[in-house]
Scaffold this active site. Structure first.
Site: not given
Ligand code: NAD
Length: 282
Positions: A19, A69, A73, A109, A135, A250
């Site tokens: 970022t 982040t 958040k 986001d 999540g 992503g």
């Molecule tokens: P988080 O922990 O808040 O949420 C992840 C969710 O996925 C949880 O609720 C978990 O129970 C669920 N989960 C895990 N494995 C699973 C599966 N196999 N099947 C179904 N559900 C499953 O995490 P987050 O902050 O939401 O981040 C998730 C991903 O998103 C990370 O890789 C993060 O780097 C990415 N992300 C990307 C951006 C972007 O701008 N591209 C922004 C934020 C987060």
């Protein structure tokens, strides 16, 4: 005249975040004097619970804004003077504007993902979409999908209570759509009927290799969007492209949230295509 805009990112383990360089390079193109600092709670030995003190420090030092982040958040909400309605619904803030000493919370986001979908996929209004992961990232993507007019949204999470709670809250906010929670074991029943699938779990990152669902179950015309951007070409994106699906990586969401942050901070329109090019070089 040479007013410097200073912004910082607050979070844990963010020293390698893309970022800051994304903001600084785009701001340079826009002719702005712009400085983007990284306030890593781990290296600063600050607790996430002291986010309020860090906000005060930012205001006292004259910062224009903070990106927020993990793990702040949600925690930051208690310290804001004002909150956008969408950030209030999401219960998450990734951008705090500092205006006249007041803290105003936003969430880019979801708008970043919305912009990514508008740029990178055919129209999704009226379509059926399934999403894995409810999540932080998943809350934002689901909100964007419904805002874009998706008519049926099926949410899957290994934490089934989380998927249910997300479905309930989104259903209340978007009454004309149909939002339900489903179990991953039922994917063979519903996945083939979707026009698109969003992946919002950490699966596909280096620490969590693999794919969250069986790509061969998809309708051949379905698109696939991933939120994971490290690596950019996740196993999911590789498998889905190899099978001929339209894909959205992503990185598009990551660029979208940064572009929307720059617009809100500076009032100047950034160029997301140029930011995408920078992003791919990082
Ligand atoms: P988080 O922990 O808040 O949420 C992840 C969710 O996925 C949880 O609720 C978990 O129970 C669920 N989960 C895990 N494995 C699973 C599966 N196999 N099947 C179904 N559900 C499953 O995490 P987050 O902050 O939401 O981040 C998730 C991903 O998103 C990370 O890789 C993060 O780097 C990415 N992300 C990307 C951006 C972007 O701008 N591209 C922004 C934020 C987060």
């Amino acid at each position: 005249a040479d007013h410097i805009i200073t912004v910082a990112l607050i979070g844990e383990g963010i020293s390698a975040s893309f970022t800051p360089p994304m903001h600084e390079r785009e701001a340079e193109h826009l002719g702005l004097h712009y400085r983007y600092e990284t306030w890593d709670l781990l290296t600063m030995q600050e607790s996430a619970d002291d986010i309020g003190l860090l906000l005060d420090r930012a205001r006292d030092r004259g910062l224009a804004a903070l990106n927020i982040t993990h793990p702040c958040k949600q925690r930051v909400l208690a310290h804001l003077d004002e909150l956008s309605p969408e950030a209030a619904h999401l219960g998450a803030v990734n951008l705090v504007l500092i205006r006249d000493g007041r803290f105003i919370g936003h969430n880019t986001d979801w708008t970043g993902f919305r912009a990514a979908v508008l740029d990178g996929l055919p129209s999704i209004a009226g379509s059926s979409v399934a999403q894995f992961g409810t999540g932080g990232a998943g809350a934002a993507t689901a909100y964007a999908l419904l805002d874009l007019g998706v008519s049926t949204l099926t949410l899957v999470d290994v934490d089934s209570a989380r998927a249910l709670a997300a479905a309930d809250s989104l259903q209340a906010n978007f009454p004309s759509a149909r939002v339900t929670a489903a179990s991953a074991v039922d994917a063979p029943l519903f996945l083939g009927q979707q026009q698109g699938v969003v992946h919002a779990t950490p699966t596909g990152m280096a620490e969590h290799p693999g794919v969250a669902f069986d790509v061969s179950l998809l309708n051949p015309d379905a698109w696939v969007a991933d939120v994971v951007y490290r690596p950019l070409r996740t196993q999911l994106i590789e498998q889905a492209s190899a099978a001929g699906h339209a894909v959205l990586d992503g990185g598009r969401m990551a660029v979208g949230q940064a572009a929307d942050s720059i617009r809100l901070i500076t009032g100047i329109e950034p160029k997301p295509e140029r930011m995408r090019k920078h992003f791919l070089e990082l």
